[in-house]
Design a protein around this motif. Structure first.
Motif, PDB file in Angstrom:
ATOM      1  N   GLN A  95       4.913  35.138  -6.280  1.00 36.55           N
ATOM      2  CA  GLN A  95       5.946  34.288  -6.865  1.00 36.55           C
ATOM      3  C   GLN A  95       6.376  34.767  -8.252  1.00 36.55           C
ATOM      4  O   GLN A  95       7.528  34.572  -8.646  1.00 36.55           O
ATOM      5  CB  GLN A  95       5.478  32.832  -6.907  1.00 36.55           C
ATOM      6  N   ASP A  96       5.481  35.412  -8.985  1.00 31.27           N
ATOM      7  CA  ASP A  96       5.875  35.989 -10.274  1.00 31.27           C
ATOM      8  C   ASP A  96       6.812  37.171 -10.066  1.00 31.27           C
ATOM      9  O   ASP A  96       7.772  37.366 -10.823  1.00 31.27           O
ATOM     10  CB  ASP A  96       4.639  36.435 -11.059  1.00 31.27           C
ATOM     11  N   LEU A  98       8.856  37.548  -7.539  1.00 32.48           N
ATOM     12  CA  LEU A  98      10.141  36.979  -7.132  1.00 32.48           C
ATOM     13  C   LEU A  98      10.912  36.428  -8.322  1.00 32.48           C
ATOM     14  O   LEU A  98      12.135  36.576  -8.406  1.00 32.48           O
ATOM     15  CB  LEU A  98       9.907  35.882  -6.089  1.00 32.48           C
ATOM     16  N   LYS A  99      10.220  35.803  -9.251  1.00 34.47           N
ATOM     17  CA  LYS A  99      10.899  35.227 -10.414  1.00 34.47           C
ATOM     18  C   LYS A  99      11.505  36.304 -11.293  1.00 34.47           C
ATOM     19  O   LYS A  99      12.628  36.154 -11.798  1.00 34.47           O
ATOM     20  CB  LYS A  99       9.924  34.383 -11.231  1.00 34.47           C
ATOM     21  N   LEU A 155      14.856  30.843  -5.617  1.00 35.36           N
ATOM     22  CA  LEU A 155      13.413  30.642  -5.474  1.00 35.36           C
ATOM     23  C   LEU A 155      13.072  29.390  -4.672  1.00 35.36           C
ATOM     24  O   LEU A 155      11.916  29.206  -4.280  1.00 35.36           O
ATOM     25  CB  LEU A 155      12.757  30.581  -6.853  1.00 35.36           C
ATOM     26  N   HIS A 161      10.267  30.744  -0.977  1.00 36.92           N
ATOM     27  CA  HIS A 161       9.239  29.889  -1.580  1.00 36.92           C
ATOM     28  C   HIS A 161       7.889  30.048  -0.884  1.00 36.92           C
ATOM     29  O   HIS A 161       6.837  29.853  -1.502  1.00 36.92           O
ATOM     30  CB  HIS A 161       9.691  28.425  -1.517  1.00 36.92           C
ATOM     31  N   THR A 164       3.693  34.779   0.034  1.00 35.18           N
ATOM     32  CA  THR A 164       2.450  34.886  -0.719  1.00 35.18           C
ATOM     33  C   THR A 164       1.976  36.327  -0.878  1.00 35.18           C
ATOM     34  O   THR A 164       1.134  36.611  -1.729  1.00 35.18           O
ATOM     35  CB  THR A 164       1.324  34.084  -0.042  1.00 35.18           C
ATOM     36  N   SER A 166       2.283  40.011  -2.144  1.00 37.11           N
ATOM     37  CA  SER A 166       2.992  40.614  -3.275  1.00 37.11           C
ATOM     38  C   SER A 166       3.894  41.776  -2.853  1.00 37.11           C
ATOM     39  O   SER A 166       4.988  41.953  -3.402  1.00 37.11           O
ATOM     40  CB  SER A 166       2.004  41.078  -4.356  1.00 37.11           C
ATOM     41  N   ALA A 169       6.945  40.301  -1.233  1.00 38.78           N
ATOM     42  CA  ALA A 169       7.779  39.712  -2.286  1.00 38.78           C
ATOM     43  C   ALA A 169       8.591  40.785  -2.993  1.00 38.78           C
ATOM     44  O   ALA A 169       9.780  40.589  -3.306  1.00 38.78           O
ATOM     45  CB  ALA A 169       6.903  38.964  -3.288  1.00 38.78           C
TER      46      ALA A 169
END
Length: 274
Positions: A95-96, A98-99, A155, A161, A164, A166, A169
């Motif tokens: 998620q980091d 993706l952000k 996101l 969302h 999971t 990496s 992602a």
């Protein structure tokens, strides 16, 4: 007469190689999330005759990107935006990544699309890893969402969302970057500006060495290099040369494009066993 401003987001090897080629006689605004990362670059570039300013930026924070765009516009006409900032699969959780890589790139293109000068150009550094997604990994609806949705909605997409892994992602983010560039080319064109993506293969940078030495993926990447048609990784200067061409007078017909530059690694991945 206003200064021409080159905004360089990220201070790594590829960013430096591009800035050297297109920053002569211009004001380079170097931006990175860590001020310490920029110190040595500023010293080297300043001693080489470049005019370099700096600003800390977090591309995952819209306000931070807006402040960077405002500062750049105050310095002069923004003729180039070079976006190289990102996280690799070995550097962060899904998620980091993706952000920063997905959302952050969308915000950079949106905010600088408001201030880019006529005849200006942006280059986003993507990755050959996006070409390893299966053909049916994304539906047309999902691809269109990555290309066109407001950044804040990206996101929240269910298929984003829920990621999971990496590496996945990272692949989705870089695919999203190329799609976003294609869509943004239409909006940037209304200002007489262009935007393109370079999907780089394994380029010898500190980030690449993280991957090459990764316990999870290092062997895979080393094998990729040895089996690629050119038999080696790339150099930052080779990416810089392409960026210079795209940005220069011979590249004015190029916009909304994604250039795969990976020494044939993707070709081997798809067809090497045939």
């Amino acid at each position: 007469m206003k200064n021409d401003v080159v905004v360089v987001i990220g201070s790594g090897s590829i960013a430096q190689a591009i800035a050297r080629r297109i920053g002569t006689g211009k004001t380079i605004l170097l931006a990175d999330i860590k001020a310490d990362n920029m110190l040595s670059v500023v010293e080297i570039f300043s001693k080489a005759g470049f005019n370099v300013q700096t600003q800390v930026v977090d591309v995952g924070d819209r306000t931070s990107v807006q402040e960077l765009a405002k500062r750049a516009a105050e310095l002069g006409d923004i003729t180039s935006v070079i976006h190289t900032a990102g996280l690799s699969p070995s550097q962060a959780v899904a998620q980091d990544i993706l952000k920063v890589d997905l959302y952050g790139t969308a915000v950079v293109l949106e905010e600088f699309g408001h201030v880019i000068a006529k005849n200006g150009v942006a280059i986003v550094i993507g990755s050959q890893s996006s070409y390893r997604l299966e053909i049916d990994a994304l539906s047309q609806v999902q691809s269109d969402a990555l290309a066109k949705l407001p950044p804040e909605e990206l996101l929240q997409l269910p298929f984003i969302h829920e990621i999971t892994d990496s590496l996945y992602a990272y692949q989705i983010s870089k695919k999203g970057n190329a799609l976003r560039v294609s869509a943004e080319a239409v909006r940037w064109g209304k200002r007489g500006a262009r935007v393109n993506c370079i999907s780089a293969g394994i380029i010898f940078t500190p980030l690449a060495y993280d991957e090459l030495n990764s316990p999870e993926r290092g062997e895979f990447y080393r094998n990729m290099l040895s089996k690629s048609p050119v038999g080696r990784g790339g150099t930052p200067d080779e990416i810089g040369a392409l960026a210079e061409f795209i940005s220069g007078p011979n590249g004015t017909y190029i916009t909304g494009s994604d250039f795969l530059v990976d020494g044939g690694a993707t070709a081997n991945y798809k067809y090497g066993n045939s």
